[in-house]
Design an enzyme around this catalytic site. Structure first.
Site, PDB file in Angstrom:
ATOM      1  N   LYS A 194       0.846  -1.197   0.000  1.00  0.00           N
ATOM      2  CA  LYS A 194       0.000   0.000   0.000  1.00  0.00           C
ATOM      3  C   LYS A 194       0.882   1.248   0.000  1.00  0.00           C
ATOM      4  O   LYS A 194       1.524   1.578   0.988  1.00  0.00           O
ATOM      5  CB  LYS A 194      -0.907   0.052   1.236  1.00  0.00           C
ATOM      6  CG  LYS A 194      -1.975   1.123   1.066  1.00  0.00           C
ATOM      7  CD  LYS A 194      -2.659   1.496   2.363  1.00  0.00           C
ATOM      8  CE  LYS A 194      -1.995   2.631   3.080  1.00  0.00           C
ATOM      9  NZ  LYS A 194      -1.894   3.896   2.327  1.00  0.00           N
ATOM     10  N   GLU A 269      10.049   0.841  10.299  1.00  0.00           N
ATOM     11  CA  GLU A 269      11.007   1.928  10.072  1.00  0.00           C
ATOM     12  C   GLU A 269      10.265   3.221  10.384  1.00  0.00           C
ATOM     13  O   GLU A 269       9.386   3.625   9.626  1.00  0.00           O
ATOM     14  CB  GLU A 269      11.467   1.942   8.607  1.00  0.00           C
ATOM     15  CG  GLU A 269      12.138   0.669   8.156  1.00  0.00           C
ATOM     16  CD  GLU A 269      13.515   0.471   8.749  1.00  0.00           C
ATOM     17  OE1 GLU A 269      14.074   1.436   9.301  1.00  0.00           O
ATOM     18  OE2 GLU A 269      14.019  -0.651   8.692  1.00  0.00           O
ATOM     19  N   CYS A 303      13.102  10.821   7.086  1.00  0.00           N
ATOM     20  CA  CYS A 303      13.085  10.232   8.435  1.00  0.00           C
ATOM     21  C   CYS A 303      14.401  10.448   9.161  1.00  0.00           C
ATOM     22  O   CYS A 303      14.424  10.661  10.361  1.00  0.00           O
ATOM     23  CB  CYS A 303      12.774   8.752   8.343  1.00  0.00           C
ATOM     24  SG  CYS A 303      13.876   7.913   7.199  1.00  0.00           S
ATOM     25  N   GLU A 403       9.343  15.145  16.144  1.00  0.00           N
ATOM     26  CA  GLU A 403       9.683  15.154  14.716  1.00  0.00           C
ATOM     27  C   GLU A 403       8.763  16.132  13.983  1.00  0.00           C
ATOM     28  O   GLU A 403       7.546  16.007  14.054  1.00  0.00           O
ATOM     29  CB  GLU A 403       9.503  13.744  14.139  1.00  0.00           C
ATOM     30  CG  GLU A 403       9.922  13.667  12.684  1.00  0.00           C
ATOM     31  CD  GLU A 403       9.678  12.291  12.071  1.00  0.00           C
ATOM     32  OE1 GLU A 403       8.587  11.727  12.273  1.00  0.00           O
ATOM     33  OE2 GLU A 403      10.582  11.794  11.384  1.00  0.00           O
TER      34      GLU A 403
HETATM   35  P1  NAD Z   1       2.219   7.921   8.278  1.00  0.00           P
HETATM   36  O1  NAD Z   1       2.596   7.038   9.402  1.00  0.00           O
HETATM   37  O2  NAD Z   1       1.125   8.887   8.459  1.00  0.00           O
HETATM   38  O3  NAD Z   1       1.798   7.048   7.005  1.00  0.00           O
HETATM   39  C1  NAD Z   1       2.636   6.051   6.459  1.00  0.00           C
HETATM   40  C2  NAD Z   1       1.781   5.001   5.782  1.00  0.00           C
HETATM   41  O4  NAD Z   1       0.974   4.368   6.765  1.00  0.00           O
HETATM   42  C3  NAD Z   1       0.823   5.553   4.736  1.00  0.00           C
HETATM   43  O5  NAD Z   1       0.747   4.642   3.647  1.00  0.00           O
HETATM   44  C4  NAD Z   1      -0.503   5.594   5.482  1.00  0.00           C
HETATM   45  O6  NAD Z   1      -1.616   5.493   4.647  1.00  0.00           O
HETATM   46  C5  NAD Z   1      -0.384   4.386   6.363  1.00  0.00           C
HETATM   47  N1  NAD Z   1      -1.225   4.415   7.563  1.00  0.00           N
HETATM   48  C6  NAD Z   1      -1.665   5.496   8.254  1.00  0.00           C
HETATM   49  N2  NAD Z   1      -2.416   5.117   9.304  1.00  0.00           N
HETATM   50  C7  NAD Z   1      -2.456   3.758   9.292  1.00  0.00           C
HETATM   51  C8  NAD Z   1      -3.060   2.771  10.119  1.00  0.00           C
HETATM   52  N3  NAD Z   1      -3.782   3.102  11.197  1.00  0.00           N
HETATM   53  N4  NAD Z   1      -2.870   1.473   9.806  1.00  0.00           N
HETATM   54  C9  NAD Z   1      -2.121   1.117   8.748  1.00  0.00           C
HETATM   55  N5  NAD Z   1      -1.522   2.003   7.912  1.00  0.00           N
HETATM   56  C10 NAD Z   1      -1.685   3.304   8.186  1.00  0.00           C
HETATM   57  O7  NAD Z   1       3.560   8.613   7.812  1.00  0.00           O
HETATM   58  P2  NAD Z   1       3.741   9.678   6.655  1.00  0.00           P
HETATM   59  O8  NAD Z   1       3.215  10.978   7.127  1.00  0.00           O
HETATM   60  O9  NAD Z   1       3.243   9.118   5.361  1.00  0.00           O
HETATM   61  O10 NAD Z   1       5.336   9.689   6.557  1.00  0.00           O
HETATM   62  C11 NAD Z   1       6.117  10.411   7.426  1.00  0.00           C
HETATM   63  C12 NAD Z   1       6.699   9.528   8.508  1.00  0.00           C
HETATM   64  O11 NAD Z   1       7.413   8.425   7.945  1.00  0.00           O
HETATM   65  C13 NAD Z   1       7.708  10.275   9.348  1.00  0.00           C
HETATM   66  O12 NAD Z   1       7.493  10.023  10.700  1.00  0.00           O
HETATM   67  C14 NAD Z   1       9.037   9.676   8.905  1.00  0.00           C
HETATM   68  O13 NAD Z   1      10.038   9.777   9.868  1.00  0.00           O
HETATM   69  C15 NAD Z   1       8.671   8.282   8.586  1.00  0.00           C
HETATM   70  N6  NAD Z   1       9.664   7.664   7.680  1.00  0.00           N
HETATM   71  C16 NAD Z   1      10.537   6.744   8.196  1.00  0.00           C
HETATM   72  C17 NAD Z   1      11.496   6.154   7.383  1.00  0.00           C
HETATM   73  C18 NAD Z   1      12.503   5.158   7.941  1.00  0.00           C
HETATM   74  O14 NAD Z   1      13.150   4.484   7.160  1.00  0.00           O
HETATM   75  N7  NAD Z   1      12.659   5.047   9.241  1.00  0.00           N
HETATM   76  C19 NAD Z   1      11.552   6.494   6.026  1.00  0.00           C
HETATM   77  C20 NAD Z   1      10.640   7.432   5.535  1.00  0.00           C
HETATM   78  C21 NAD Z   1       9.689   7.994   6.387  1.00  0.00           C
END
Ligand code: NAD
Length: 509
Positions: A194, A269, A303, A403
């Site tokens: 997804k 991650e 991230c 963050e």
């Molecule tokens: P997010 O957690 O809001 O969303 C990430 C994904 O999770 C999306 O596809 C979203 O639709 C899905 N999602 C949201 N709620 C969910 C739920 N309840 N159940 C299942 N899936 C769900 O994050 P974002 O705003 O898209 O991305 C930013 C975040 O990602 C930041 O915190 C960043 O640090 C992190 N990030 C981490 C890494 C890493 O490698 N550690 C890499 C990139 C981004």
């Protein structure tokens, strides 16, 4: 859609994406499909707010369809029977296809995510190389043998886990998908991926490549839709054997809870608040340069961003002055302009979130050195925020601990090495961190005390397919990339052979 200029460009860039009744469909069980209840979502270009495409918005029922297709493909399909060499050959072809369409992938991600072309170019090159790395690795894993008492012989083999649910964020739309798909497929798993709801387009284009290369039906499935419905359905499904997630720490926690239904294998991650520690003896211009790159690359939506500059007091004034001078010169704009160095924030909603943090920083009493404002003029239609730096912070401020995921740097000051380490470790996160100094012994002392999974000395951000990626503390569980990333998609089976085929004699006959 919308203005002639926007419509022409989006249409041309998205020309190879499938459509059903004008809507970009999802891919499940080898078929392109719309959402069962006909739901759609309109996607926008973050650089100008214009609509660029309409895409299917999956329901929980659609998630069940895709998961069932994946289950069937794993349990009954030909994928598992393919030799590692045959799987590798297919994955090498995926890499070549990404290279052949590199310009198209770059433009799709720049259109959909706002990232400058110089960044999406890096992503597309790296995506192809990631497939190549795991194609090469597919044929290399081997088990262990154990010196157990005769007449037993014991050894291990690595086997695929099964159906892997994969949920990714919007900041590296193509690359995050590839970090998940390449190792999973190399190890013989099947995937239900997804993408983030805001940036699904390059993943859909990638799915057309799997189709063209005739991957068996159900091996790769792409569901487009919201996290709370589709993401939750994948994470909670008892038919899914493993969940791999990249995104925010709060979402990671909810996915971990969902995964308890059938005790899925889990990789997370998550977020970060990474320290970039600069000592007074650092090479000055190099350290300034990487401090900027660490936080303002991808507008801070990374991230591992170096979002906390932890600087030695004796260098502070001179360093910060140069940093601000250079931050103010960063060329912010539309990612399609090759001179652009920093693009927009992903969405109006996220821009407001970043702006709320900037307002909090002011209220908390931090000193705003530059930025903090939206950009107007020709950029007024997009979600732009100027590169922002806060000084005179204290450790308990929210802008120091949380963050922000935007172009906002906070400066913290230290007097000695012990204090530098204490500040570096002073958040709930532990994803990344860097040290700048010309004293190599000091660099290693500090790095070894840093509680972070990815660390750099005299550089910031380099990432390699060969090396593990992941966090300590609340930045995650497990590692992606490298052989660690491959192992995370395998189960280890012990096989014990009795070479002396006789009854055990334990019970009387
Ligand atoms: P997010 O957690 O809001 O969303 C990430 C994904 O999770 C999306 O596809 C979203 O639709 C899905 N999602 C949201 N709620 C969910 C739920 N309840 N159940 C299942 N899936 C769900 O994050 P974002 O705003 O898209 O991305 C930013 C975040 O990602 C930041 O915190 C960043 O640090 C992190 N990030 C981490 C890494 C890493 O490698 N550690 C890499 C990139 C981004």
């Amino acid at each position: 859609m919308q203005t002639a200029d926007g419509a022409v460009r989006a249409e041309e860039i998205l020309r190879n994406l499938p459509r059903i009744n004008g809507t970009i469909p999802m891919y499940a069980g080898g078929e392109w499909m719309l959402a069962t209840q006909g739901g759609t979502r309109v996607l926008h270009n973050p650089a100008n707010g214009r609509a660029i495409a309409r895409i299917a918005e999956a329901t929980e029922a659609d998630a069940e369809t895709a998961i069932a297709a994946a289950r069937k493909a794993f349990d009954d399909g030909p994928w598992r029977e393919l030799s590692a060499a045959d799987r590798a050959a297919l994955l090498f072809k995926v890499a070549d296809a990404i290279d052949a369409h590199r310009d198209e992938f770059m433009r799709i991600d720049t259109l959909n995510g706002g990232k400058p072309l110089r960044e999406t170019e890096y992503d597309a090159v790296d995506a192809a190389n990631c497939f190549r790395y795991y194609a090469g690795l597919a044929t290399k894993p081997h088990g262990q043998t154990f010196d157990v008492p005769a007449p037993s012989q014991t050894f291990t083999v690595r086997e695929p886990i099964g159906v892997c649910g994969q949920i990714i964020p919007w900041n590296y739309p193509l690359l995050m998908a590839v970090w998940k798909l390449a190792p999973a497929l190399a190890a013989g798993n099947v995937c239900v991926l997804k993408p983030a709801e805001l940036t699904p387009l390059s993943v859909i284009r990638l799915a057309t490549i799997f189709e063209e290369l005739e991957f068996p039906a159900g091996v790769v499935n792409v569901l487009t839709g919201a996290g709370a419905t589709v993401g939750h359905a994948i994470a909670a499904s008892s038919l899914v054997d493993k969940i791999a997630f990249t995104g925010g720490t709060k979402t990671g926690r909810s996915i971990m809870l969902d995964a308890t239904t059938n005790l899925k294998k889990i990789s997370l991650e998550l977020g970060g608040k990474s320290p970039n520690v600069v000592f007074a003896d650092a090479d000055f211009e190099t350290a300034v340069d990487y401090a900027l790159f660490g936080i303002f690359a991808n507008a801070g939506q990374v991230c591992s961003a170096g979002s906390r500059l932890v600087i030695e007091r004796s260098l502070h004034a001179r360093f910060v002055e140069r940093l601000v001078e250079r931050a103010q010169k960063i060329r912010v704009g539309d990612g399609f302009d090759r001179t652009t160095e920093m693009g927009p924030i992903i969405s109006p909603v996220h821009r407001e979130r970043v702006e709320a943090y900037i307002a909090t920083g002011r209220e908390e009493g931090a000193r705003l050195l530059c930025g903090g404002n939206r950009l107007g003029g020709a950029l007024a239609g997009g979600n732009f925020i100027a590169p922002t730096i806060f000084d005179r912070t204290s450790r308990d401020m929210r802008i120091v601990q949380e963050e922000i995921f935007g172009p906002v740097l906070v400066v913290q000051t230290f007097d000695d090495e012990a204090q530098a380490v204490a500040l570096a470790n002073d958040t709930v996160y532990g994803l990344a961190g860097a040290v700048f100094t010309q004293d190599i012994a000091k660099a290693h002392r500090v790095i070894r005390k840093m509680r972070a999974g990815i660390t750099w000395i005299n550089t910031y951000h380099p990432t390699y397919n060969e090396a593990p990626w992941g966090g300590y503390k609340q930045s995650g569980i497990g590692r992606e990339l490298g052989t660690y990333g491959y192992d995370a998609y395998t189960e280890v089976k012990q096989i014990n052979v009795n070479l002396d085929v006789e009854p055990s004699g334990w019970f009387s006959p």
